[in-house]
Scaffold this active site. Structure first.
Site, PDB file in Angstrom:
ATOM      1  N   HIS A  14       0.977  -1.385  -0.196  1.00  0.00           N
ATOM      2  CA  HIS A  14      -0.148   0.147  -0.553  1.00  0.00           C
ATOM      3  C   HIS A  14       0.634   1.456   0.227  1.00  0.00           C
ATOM      4  O   HIS A  14       2.430   1.383   0.875  1.00  0.00           O
ATOM      5  CB  HIS A  14      -1.130  -0.190   0.985  1.00  0.00           C
ATOM      6  CG  HIS A  14      -2.281   1.545   1.068  1.00  0.00           C
ATOM      7  ND1 HIS A  14      -1.567   2.779   1.595  1.00  0.00           N
ATOM      8  CD2 HIS A  14      -3.600   1.220   0.911  1.00  0.00           C
ATOM      9  CE1 HIS A  14      -2.387   3.398   1.687  1.00  0.00           C
ATOM     10  NE2 HIS A  14      -3.577   2.609   0.773  1.00  0.00           N
ATOM     11  N   ASP A  16       0.694   4.451   1.188  1.00  0.00           N
ATOM     12  CA  ASP A  16       1.286   4.903   2.558  1.00  0.00           C
ATOM     13  C   ASP A  16       2.383   3.758   3.213  1.00  0.00           C
ATOM     14  O   ASP A  16       3.302   4.628   4.448  1.00  0.00           O
ATOM     15  CB  ASP A  16      -0.521   5.064   4.125  1.00  0.00           C
ATOM     16  CG  ASP A  16      -1.413   6.239   3.215  1.00  0.00           C
ATOM     17  OD1 ASP A  16      -0.162   6.877   2.219  1.00  0.00           O
ATOM     18  OD2 ASP A  16      -1.730   6.565   2.976  1.00  0.00           O
ATOM     19  N   LYS A  17       2.133   2.641   3.192  1.00  0.00           N
ATOM     20  CA  LYS A  17       3.007   1.701   3.805  1.00  0.00           C
ATOM     21  C   LYS A  17       4.462   1.401   3.239  1.00  0.00           C
ATOM     22  O   LYS A  17       5.487   1.389   4.294  1.00  0.00           O
ATOM     23  CB  LYS A  17       2.141   0.264   3.854  1.00  0.00           C
ATOM     24  CG  LYS A  17       1.307  -0.078   5.094  1.00  0.00           C
ATOM     25  CD  LYS A  17       1.766   0.457   6.526  1.00  0.00           C
ATOM     26  CE  LYS A  17       1.559   0.629   7.402  1.00  0.00           C
ATOM     27  NZ  LYS A  17       1.757   1.442   8.471  1.00  0.00           N
ATOM     28  N   GLU A  42      10.616  11.053   6.765  1.00  0.00           N
ATOM     29  CA  GLU A  42       9.479  11.684   6.298  1.00  0.00           C
ATOM     30  C   GLU A  42       9.575  11.254   4.241  1.00  0.00           C
ATOM     31  O   GLU A  42      10.577  11.836   4.568  1.00  0.00           O
ATOM     32  CB  GLU A  42       8.273  13.107   6.642  1.00  0.00           C
ATOM     33  CG  GLU A  42       8.193  13.933   7.735  1.00  0.00           C
ATOM     34  CD  GLU A  42       7.678  13.548   8.782  1.00  0.00           C
ATOM     35  OE1 GLU A  42       6.696  12.036   8.239  1.00  0.00           O
ATOM     36  OE2 GLU A  42       7.683  13.366  10.172  1.00  0.00           O
ATOM     37  N   GLU A  55      13.916  15.786   9.137  1.00  0.00           N
ATOM     38  CA  GLU A  55      15.441  16.238  10.131  1.00  0.00           C
ATOM     39  C   GLU A  55      16.081  15.042  11.174  1.00  0.00           C
ATOM     40  O   GLU A  55      15.139  14.145  12.011  1.00  0.00           O
ATOM     41  CB  GLU A  55      14.626  17.133  11.503  1.00  0.00           C
ATOM     42  CG  GLU A  55      13.969  18.216  10.588  1.00  0.00           C
ATOM     43  CD  GLU A  55      12.565  18.423  10.502  1.00  0.00           C
ATOM     44  OE1 GLU A  55      12.018  18.395   9.661  1.00  0.00           O
ATOM     45  OE2 GLU A  55      11.944  17.514  11.148  1.00  0.00           O
ATOM     46  N   LYS A 167      -5.754  -4.581   0.780  1.00  0.00           N
ATOM     47  CA  LYS A 167      -6.543  -3.976   2.238  1.00  0.00           C
ATOM     48  C   LYS A 167      -7.093  -4.399   2.270  1.00  0.00           C
ATOM     49  O   LYS A 167      -8.035  -6.001   1.381  1.00  0.00           O
ATOM     50  CB  LYS A 167      -7.363  -2.231   1.624  1.00  0.00           C
ATOM     51  CG  LYS A 167      -5.741  -1.721   1.189  1.00  0.00           C
ATOM     52  CD  LYS A 167      -7.455  -0.782   0.912  1.00  0.00           C
ATOM     53  CE  LYS A 167      -7.587   0.224   2.245  1.00  0.00           C
ATOM     54  NZ  LYS A 167      -7.949   1.718   1.658  1.00  0.00           N
ATOM     55  N   PHE A 248      -9.057  -4.698 -10.362  1.00  0.00           N
ATOM     56  CA  PHE A 248      -7.717  -3.375  -9.424  1.00  0.00           C
ATOM     57  C   PHE A 248      -6.590  -3.640 -10.154  1.00  0.00           C
ATOM     58  O   PHE A 248      -5.675  -4.831  -9.099  1.00  0.00           O
ATOM     59  CB  PHE A 248      -8.117  -4.056  -8.198  1.00  0.00           C
ATOM     60  CG  PHE A 248      -7.125  -3.156  -7.146  1.00  0.00           C
ATOM     61  CD1 PHE A 248      -5.893  -2.090  -7.492  1.00  0.00           C
ATOM     62  CD2 PHE A 248      -7.299  -3.387  -5.599  1.00  0.00           C
ATOM     63  CE1 PHE A 248      -5.748  -1.176  -6.375  1.00  0.00           C
ATOM     64  CE2 PHE A 248      -6.029  -2.431  -4.506  1.00  0.00           C
ATOM     65  CZ  PHE A 248      -5.758  -1.547  -5.080  1.00  0.00           C
ATOM     66  N   ASP A 256      -2.008   5.961  -6.595  1.00  0.00           N
ATOM     67  CA  ASP A 256      -2.073   6.804  -5.081  1.00  0.00           C
ATOM     68  C   ASP A 256      -1.267   7.296  -4.423  1.00  0.00           C
ATOM     69  O   ASP A 256      -0.661   6.587  -4.110  1.00  0.00           O
ATOM     70  CB  ASP A 256      -3.311   6.078  -4.309  1.00  0.00           C
ATOM     71  CG  ASP A 256      -4.096   7.124  -3.314  1.00  0.00           C
ATOM     72  OD1 ASP A 256      -4.143   8.005  -3.020  1.00  0.00           O
ATOM     73  OD2 ASP A 256      -4.567   6.219  -1.762  1.00  0.00           O
ATOM     74  N   ALA A 257      -0.774   8.368  -4.166  1.00  0.00           N
ATOM     75  CA  ALA A 257       0.258   8.684  -3.082  1.00  0.00           C
ATOM     76  C   ALA A 257      -0.240   8.388  -2.210  1.00  0.00           C
ATOM     77  O   ALA A 257      -1.029   7.943  -1.397  1.00  0.00           O
ATOM     78  CB  ALA A 257       0.435  10.364  -3.642  1.00  0.00           C
ATOM     79  N   ARG A 262       0.212   7.684   7.408  1.00  0.00           N
ATOM     80  CA  ARG A 262      -1.447   8.479   7.489  1.00  0.00           C
ATOM     81  C   ARG A 262      -2.340   6.786   7.323  1.00  0.00           C
ATOM     82  O   ARG A 262      -3.264   6.932   7.718  1.00  0.00           O
ATOM     83  CB  ARG A 262      -1.406   8.474   5.656  1.00  0.00           C
ATOM     84  CG  ARG A 262      -1.831  10.240   5.692  1.00  0.00           C
ATOM     85  CD  ARG A 262      -1.838  10.015   4.371  1.00  0.00           C
ATOM     86  NE  ARG A 262      -1.413   9.509   2.611  1.00  0.00           N
ATOM     87  CZ  ARG A 262      -1.969   9.615   1.075  1.00  0.00           C
ATOM     88  NH1 ARG A 262      -2.650  11.444   1.779  1.00  0.00           N
ATOM     89  NH2 ARG A 262      -1.811   8.726   1.058  1.00  0.00           N
ATOM     90  N   LYS A 263      -1.377   5.349   8.412  1.00  0.00           N
ATOM     91  CA  LYS A 263      -2.018   4.670   8.788  1.00  0.00           C
ATOM     92  C   LYS A 263      -1.916   4.400   9.974  1.00  0.00           C
ATOM     93  O   LYS A 263      -1.807   3.039  10.155  1.00  0.00           O
ATOM     94  CB  LYS A 263      -1.987   3.564   7.827  1.00  0.00           C
ATOM     95  CG  LYS A 263      -2.024   3.710   6.397  1.00  0.00           C
ATOM     96  CD  LYS A 263      -3.839   3.696   6.131  1.00  0.00           C
ATOM     97  CE  LYS A 263      -4.198   3.423   4.761  1.00  0.00           C
ATOM     98  NZ  LYS A 263      -3.992   5.122   4.642  1.00  0.00           N
ATOM     99  N   LYS A 283      10.559   7.474  13.029  1.00  0.00           N
ATOM    100  CA  LYS A 283      10.985   8.657  13.994  1.00  0.00           C
ATOM    101  C   LYS A 283      11.972   7.959  14.934  1.00  0.00           C
ATOM    102  O   LYS A 283      11.361   6.827  15.704  1.00  0.00           O
ATOM    103  CB  LYS A 283       9.862   9.209  15.162  1.00  0.00           C
ATOM    104  CG  LYS A 283       8.651   9.992  14.465  1.00  0.00           C
ATOM    105  CD  LYS A 283       7.677  10.358  14.989  1.00  0.00           C
ATOM    106  CE  LYS A 283       6.826  11.703  14.854  1.00  0.00           C
ATOM    107  NZ  LYS A 283       5.660  11.930  14.801  1.00  0.00           N
ATOM    108  N   LYS A 287      11.188  10.562  20.713  1.00  0.00           N
ATOM    109  CA  LYS A 287      10.273  11.275  20.027  1.00  0.00           C
ATOM    110  C   LYS A 287       8.681  10.422  20.930  1.00  0.00           C
ATOM    111  O   LYS A 287       8.417   9.031  20.563  1.00  0.00           O
ATOM    112  CB  LYS A 287       9.328  10.953  18.588  1.00  0.00           C
ATOM    113  CG  LYS A 287      10.823  12.344  17.620  1.00  0.00           C
ATOM    114  CD  LYS A 287      11.959  12.027  18.350  1.00  0.00           C
ATOM    115  CE  LYS A 287      12.305  12.897  16.527  1.00  0.00           C
ATOM    116  NZ  LYS A 287      13.882  12.792  16.841  1.00  0.00           N
ATOM    117  N   ASP A 289       5.877  10.106  21.103  1.00  0.00           N
ATOM    118  CA  ASP A 289       4.671   9.536  19.693  1.00  0.00           C
ATOM    119  C   ASP A 289       4.806   8.559  19.752  1.00  0.00           C
ATOM    120  O   ASP A 289       4.208   7.357  19.894  1.00  0.00           O
ATOM    121  CB  ASP A 289       4.343  10.820  18.137  1.00  0.00           C
ATOM    122  CG  ASP A 289       4.472  11.450  18.771  1.00  0.00           C
ATOM    123  OD1 ASP A 289       3.732  12.632  19.610  1.00  0.00           O
ATOM    124  OD2 ASP A 289       4.140  12.292  17.752  1.00  0.00           O
TER     125      ASP A 289
END
Length: 430
Positions: A14, A16-17, A42, A55, A167, A248, A256-257, A262-263, A283, A287, A289
């Site tokens: 995918h 995003d993955k 990123e 960074e 998916k 598909f 799709d970008a 995003r997941k 990260k 961090k 997060d």
């Protein structure tokens, strides 16, 4: 009243993955050379292009181009037919150093309290529930397993028409006692080759070929994936939607970008429990997060495994540059087995677990290059394992993957809470 709950997962192919996996591959490569690397990487992927930004402050010397191409190849994008290939995609690197204003609050000895401070403000959540062996929500656990099985069938050439993007979505029906009783619906959408060609150029021939492709994919997904992953007793009157929009073929970054982070619901608990909003991949562990989300999962899982509650949600929050958490909250959803309030449970957990950023990193070994496997198929609920790896300057070293999944605090938690178990539960537990 009975209700339905749905979660989804996506494959490693995918978009995003792909971005998450590239970011974590870069992170691991830097940690392998310099465990003190500060990384916020990123990634953006689209047709024929990968853009790396963020960074990073490190002593490591890594070849970003090679790391990116190797990861894309591992995922399975190695054909120009996909319009995104490890061998031909462009790679743009726009990385720069971490802000010194942030660094001074995170570096040990420089912060407000001279301890390693949190890399940012925010709240993080960890969750566990005893409805699966992994202490994960059932809908998400099966969604991940379906995607793992699709990937296996693709990579081993068993279903050689499969392409990397896919998916899955699983809906679970719960009864009045909040117990899962069956799988209500399964959705799988998987990218594929046009492996059955039309007999001629007519529109009808094209439609006939597409119909045969979809029938084949439907049969394979139901028989070779769903029925292999989900126990038969849960597949009662289950509804299947396989590639419900039709063919598909165009997928991945060409369809799709993709972007890092995003997941986040796929990465955590599939919408159960809660999420603080911060993404993980790319990260380093300074961090919170990332590191505090792992720490709270570790706490929640050990709480449930120790029999303190059937379900637990643990929240911690931080101020940037401050080592001590601002707050710690525990929610057992009225399912606690001890004669204590949730606030009292939280007080005892705070005595047992040091949740300062440095303590979390040390306890879970988060300066090791262990993050690439987390970037697809979930950060939580995965089996903890040990492996010998080569660390630059240190030789071979045994490191633990998914250390936050270890049930290594169960005995301590039982001992701490033993006086507060109800008498009936004490009898059951012996």
């Amino acid at each position: 009243m009975p209700y339905l709950f749905t979660s989804e997962s996506v494959s490693e192919g995918h978009p995003d993955k792909i971005a998450d996996q590239i970011s974590d591959a870069i992170l691991d490569a830097m940690l392998a050379q310099d465990p003190n690397s500060r990384v916020a990487c990123e990634t953006f992927v689209t047709t024929g292009l990968v853009v790396i930004g963020g960074e990073i402050t490190t002593k490591a010397q890594v070849n970003i181009q090679n790391i990116v191409r190797q990861k894309i190849d591992e995922i399975g994008y190695n054909s120009d037919e996909y319009m995104f290939s490890a061998h031909s995609c462009g790679i743009m690197n726009t990385i720069h150093e971490q802000s010194p204003d942030i660094a001074q609050g995170v570096n040990e000895g420089e912060g407000v309290d001279k301890q390693q401070g949190a890399g940012d403000q925010g709240m993080m959540f960890g969750y566990a529930v005893n409805e699966t062996p992994e202490y994960m929500p059932m809908a998400l656990a099966y969604s991940h397993q379906l995607m793992l099985e699709v990937a296996r069938l693709r990579k081993e050439g068993i279903l050689d028409y499969l392409r990397p993007d896919a998916k899955a979505q699983v809906t679970i029906e719960y009864n009045d006692e909040n117990q899962p009783i069956r799988v209500h619906t399964v959705v799988i959408s998987t990218q594929h080759d046009e492996f059955i060609k039309p007999q001629n150029d007519s529109e009808q021939a094209k439609k006939d070929a597409e119909k045969k492709i979809l029938v084949k994919i439907n049969d394979d997904m139901v028989e070779q994936v769903i029925k292999k992953v989900i126990p038969k007793h849960l597949l009662q009157d289950t509804i299947y939607h396989i590639n419900p929009t039709g063919k598909f073929v165009i997928g991945g970054p060409h369809g799709d970008a993709g972007l890092t982070g995003r997941k986040i619901i796929v990465d955590t608990y599939g919408g159960k429990g809660a999420h603080g909003g911060g993404a993980f991949s790319g990260k380093d562990a300074s961090k919170v997060d990332r590191s505090a989300a792992y720490a709270t999962r570790h706490i929640a899982k050990n709480l449930v495994a120790a029999g303190i509650a059937d379900e637990a949600l643990v929240q911690v929050s931080y101020a940037i540059g401050i080592s001590k958490p601002v707050s710690l909250n525990v929610n057992t959803f009225g399912k606690s087995k001890v004669n204590l309030s949730d606030a009292q449970i939280a007080e005892k957990i705070e005595q047992l677990f040091d949740l300062s950023p440095k303590a979390i990193v040390d306890r879970l070994g988060l300066k090791n290059p262990i993050f690439s496997p987390t970037a697809a198929y979930g950060h939580m609920g995965r089996p903890s394992s040990e492996k010998e790896v080569e660390i630059s300057g240190s030789g071979s070293k045994k490191i633990t993957y998914f250390p936050w999944e270890k049930l290594d605090y169960v005995d301590q938690i039982k001992s701490m809470f033993e006086p507060y178990f109800s008498e009936s539960l004490k009898e059951v537990m012996g």
